[in-house]
Write an enzyme that holds these catalytic residues in place. Sequence first.
Site, short mmCIF file in Angstrom:
data_model
loop_
_atom_site.label_atom_id
_atom_site.label_comp_id
_atom_site.label_asym_id
_atom_site.label_seq_id
_atom_site.Cartn_x
_atom_site.Cartn_y
_atom_site.Cartn_z
N SER A 20 22.26 1.85 56.66
CA SER A 20 21.95 0.50 56.22
C SER A 20 21.54 -0.35 57.41
O SER A 20 22.04 -0.15 58.54
CB SER A 20 23.21 -0.10 55.58
N TYR A 41 32.81 -1.55 55.40
CA TYR A 41 31.65 -0.84 54.83
C TYR A 41 30.61 -0.58 55.93
O TYR A 41 30.16 0.56 56.12
CB TYR A 41 31.01 -1.66 53.69
N LYS A 88 29.10 3.09 57.99
CA LYS A 88 27.70 3.52 58.19
C LYS A 88 27.46 3.84 59.67
O LYS A 88 26.88 4.87 60.00
CB LYS A 88 26.73 2.45 57.69
P1 NAD Z 1 25.51 3.40 43.87
O1 NAD Z 1 26.92 2.97 43.83
O2 NAD Z 1 24.62 3.05 42.73
O3 NAD Z 1 25.43 4.99 44.09
C1 NAD Z 1 26.40 5.70 44.81
C2 NAD Z 1 26.78 6.91 43.96
O4 NAD Z 1 27.75 7.69 44.67
C3 NAD Z 1 27.43 6.52 42.63
O5 NAD Z 1 26.81 7.23 41.58
C4 NAD Z 1 28.90 6.94 42.78
O6 NAD Z 1 29.45 7.33 41.56
C5 NAD Z 1 28.78 8.06 43.78
N1 NAD Z 1 29.96 8.31 44.62
C6 NAD Z 1 30.64 7.43 45.41
N2 NAD Z 1 31.64 8.06 46.07
C7 NAD Z 1 31.57 9.36 45.70
C8 NAD Z 1 32.31 10.53 46.04
N3 NAD Z 1 33.34 10.47 46.90
N4 NAD Z 1 31.97 11.71 45.48
C9 NAD Z 1 30.94 11.79 44.61
N5 NAD Z 1 30.20 10.73 44.24
C10 NAD Z 1 30.52 9.54 44.78
O7 NAD Z 1 24.88 2.87 45.25
P2 NAD Z 1 23.40 2.86 45.77
O8 NAD Z 1 22.94 1.45 45.84
O9 NAD Z 1 22.58 3.84 45.04
O10 NAD Z 1 23.63 3.34 47.26
C11 NAD Z 1 23.48 4.69 47.67
C12 NAD Z 1 23.81 4.82 49.13
O11 NAD Z 1 22.95 3.97 49.88
C13 NAD Z 1 25.24 4.40 49.49
O12 NAD Z 1 25.71 5.25 50.50
C14 NAD Z 1 25.06 3.00 50.02
O13 NAD Z 1 26.07 2.64 50.93
C15 NAD Z 1 23.71 3.12 50.72
N6 NAD Z 1 23.04 1.82 50.86
C16 NAD Z 1 22.81 1.06 49.74
C17 NAD Z 1 22.19 -0.18 49.86
C18 NAD Z 1 21.95 -1.05 48.65
O14 NAD Z 1 21.65 -2.20 48.82
N7 NAD Z 1 22.02 -0.55 47.43
C19 NAD Z 1 21.79 -0.63 51.12
C20 NAD Z 1 22.02 0.16 52.24
C21 NAD Z 1 22.65 1.41 52.08
C1 UD1 Z 2 24.41 -7.25 51.53
C2 UD1 Z 2 25.53 -6.75 52.41
C3 UD1 Z 2 25.00 -5.64 53.31
C4 UD1 Z 2 24.40 -4.53 52.46
C5 UD1 Z 2 23.30 -5.13 51.59
C6 UD1 Z 2 22.74 -4.08 50.67
C7 UD1 Z 2 26.99 -8.70 52.65
C8 UD1 Z 2 27.56 -9.71 53.61
N1 UD1 Z 2 26.09 -7.85 53.16
O1 UD1 Z 2 23.43 -7.76 52.37
O2 UD1 Z 2 26.04 -5.11 54.08
O3 UD1 Z 2 23.84 -3.51 53.29
O4 UD1 Z 2 23.87 -6.18 50.79
O5 UD1 Z 2 21.74 -4.60 49.89
O6 UD1 Z 2 27.39 -8.66 51.51
N2 UD1 Z 2 22.48 -14.69 48.12
C9 UD1 Z 2 22.65 -15.89 47.47
N3 UD1 Z 2 23.33 -15.91 46.29
C10 UD1 Z 2 23.86 -14.78 45.71
C11 UD1 Z 2 23.67 -13.54 46.40
C12 UD1 Z 2 23.01 -13.53 47.60
O7 UD1 Z 2 22.18 -16.92 47.94
O8 UD1 Z 2 24.48 -14.87 44.64
C13 UD1 Z 2 21.71 -14.65 49.38
C14 UD1 Z 2 22.49 -14.16 50.59
O9 UD1 Z 2 23.11 -15.22 51.23
C15 UD1 Z 2 21.38 -13.51 51.42
C16 UD1 Z 2 20.40 -13.00 50.37
O10 UD1 Z 2 20.65 -13.72 49.19
O11 UD1 Z 2 20.72 -14.47 52.19
C17 UD1 Z 2 20.55 -11.50 50.09
O12 UD1 Z 2 21.91 -11.24 49.77
P1 UD1 Z 2 22.41 -9.80 49.26
O13 UD1 Z 2 21.54 -9.33 48.16
O14 UD1 Z 2 23.86 -9.90 49.00
O15 UD1 Z 2 22.12 -8.84 50.49
P2 UD1 Z 2 22.55 -8.98 52.06
O16 UD1 Z 2 23.34 -10.18 52.30
O17 UD1 Z 2 21.32 -8.79 52.84
#
Ligand code: NAD
Ligand code: UD1
Length: 330
Positions: A124, A148, A152
């Site tokens: 991330s 969290y 990472k």
């Molecule tokens: P998500 O929660 O939709 O998907 C994660 C999946 O992993 C889920 O289906 C959950 O059931 C499964 N899971 C969790 N722990 C598990 C375990 N121990 N064994 C088997 N399955 C397990 O999340 P996502 O948004 O699809 O994110 C996927 C990955 O990307 C995560 O590692 C997350 O940290 C990373 N990531 C997500 C974002 C974001 O904004 N969505 C941003 C940066 C990184």
């Molecule tokens: C958040 C996580 C980050 C993670 C990322 C994944 C936090 C502090 N950080 O980041 O670790 O990797 O999600 O997508 O939670 N906002 C509002 N109102 C809301 C929600 C968000 O104003 O109800 C604003 C936030 O202040 C920010 C922007 O929208 O400026 C994006 O927020 P968000 O979607 O939560 O993502 P990140 O903060 O970038």
Amino acid sequence: MNILVTGGAGYIGSHTCVALLEAGHTVIVADNLCNSKAETIDKIKQITNKEVTFYKIDVTDEVALEVVFATHKIDGVIHFAGLKAVGESVENPLEYYYNNLVSTMVLSKLCKKYNVNKFVFSSSATVYGDNKVPFVETMNLLPTTNPYGETKAMSERILTDIAKVNPDFSVALLRYFNPVGAHESGVIGEAPNGIPNNLMPYITKVAKGELDKLRIFGNDYLTVDGTGVRDYIHVVDLAEGHVAALDKLTAGVHIYNLGTGEGTSVLQLVKAFEEANNIEVPYEIVERRTGDIASCYADVRKARNEIGWTAKRGIVEMCRDAWRFEKNHK
Ligand code: NAD
Ligand code: UD1
């Protein structure tokens, strides 16, 4: 290739399964469904008209995971499985460290035992901390403000150290910026449990009338209009980035930012959503959220130059596709 996708029933994982299948790979999913539903696997099959092998297992369970490695000739793994709610990780650090680190270690151990040398990891942009934008892969990482984010950074380090002593091991550490949107079919998308923490799912719930208004966290940042700036990336572009990384993976550790390189403020995103979907999103400005930074966007040159990948879809498509999924989703 036969690709083991951990967390493949989740938001980014399911879109990546679709992209892998469309690129001709075979997909085996391991997911414990702690934040997803088994029906998503059927939806992946429905979109692609291809088969998916599904194991409902916990990736921290080495015995259960070994059955998958022993049954299939796996060529590569993409490790999405993890817990991702920042606030929850502060409340429950042990659960986050255990799940996110042990899963990475168990998977790495089995890769070594079964001679699987391609490993793609979901990292991330949070690992950059409050660095100077745009974030470049060569920057020194800064401490994140929550467990969290630390999981990472630590997983990146574990995989890097393993690669140092295993010359055949190929690792891609993919640092995602802010994934939003949904598959254009409207069949799969982001469906968080309870009240969303992230901006786009919150906006779609407000547009749907399920939440009364968006609360914008601060308008006094040093940004274009005072609200926080992020690099939103369409989840289908992100999924395609995984296929590109896997196809081009060579021995060693390769870090790639997966973003668009464009910053968008909260107010700009709200306006774009309203215009793209012709629907109003009421909002109010409230206090800053603890732990937030002003701006976060990617330098995207490395992924373009080395794996030939760039994001193609813009903010309008992200808003349109997020809303299409939300409308379809009960
Ligand atoms: P998500 O929660 O939709 O998907 C994660 C999946 O992993 C889920 O289906 C959950 O059931 C499964 N899971 C969790 N722990 C598990 C375990 N121990 N064994 C088997 N399955 C397990 O999340 P996502 O948004 O699809 O994110 C996927 C990955 O990307 C995560 O590692 C997350 O940290 C990373 N990531 C997500 C974002 C974001 O904004 N969505 C941003 C940066 C990184
Ligand atoms: C958040 C996580 C980050 C993670 C990322 C994944 C936090 C502090 N950080 O980041 O670790 O990797 O999600 O997508 O939670 N906002 C509002 N109102 C809301 C929600 C968000 O104003 O109800 C604003 C936030 O202040 C920010 C922007 O929208 O400026 C994006 O927020 P968000 O979607 O939560 O993502 P990140 O903060 O970038």
